[in-house]
Design a protein around this motif. Sequence first.
Motif: not given
Length: 152
Positions: A20-30, A101-105
């Motif tokens: 849904i948000h491909p222009r952003h970077t998401f990385l996890c704690a692991l 949904i939250g990020l989109t808003v």
Amino acid sequence: MKFFIDHNLSPQLIKPILAIHPRHTFLCALEEQLTKTDDIPLFSELVKRGFEAIITRDRNQLANDDERAALLASGLHWLGVKDTHVPGLLGIALDAAAVTIGLTVVLPELTAEQRAYRFPAIPHQKSQRAKPVSLLPRPPDQQLGAPVTPAT
């Protein structure tokens, strides 16, 4: 933006959020090897690594005065996800829905000024998410657009 998914959320959230948000970077704690890092040093470490926001289930980060002060000092945006206490695939799907949904808003509001938002849980009772529909044909008098005959 670069978002950190805290250790209390599943790394499996990343793919649906990225869809849904491909222009952003998401990385996890692991991935970042930060699963055992306490919150106060975590915030400054995230800033050093270029993160701009943390997505977490840890509401204590706002309730504890020391953690809140460290969060404020870091400048990170804080995005909290309500715990649904639902295990397995359904729990991951609910978290992914709440975050996407939250990020989109709120994404348009995540600018230079530090913000904090709580993303409420998505209703997940079967009756709230799915309604059964019959595939059998309706009798002629119950079809959509059928003339209504007054009761006698």
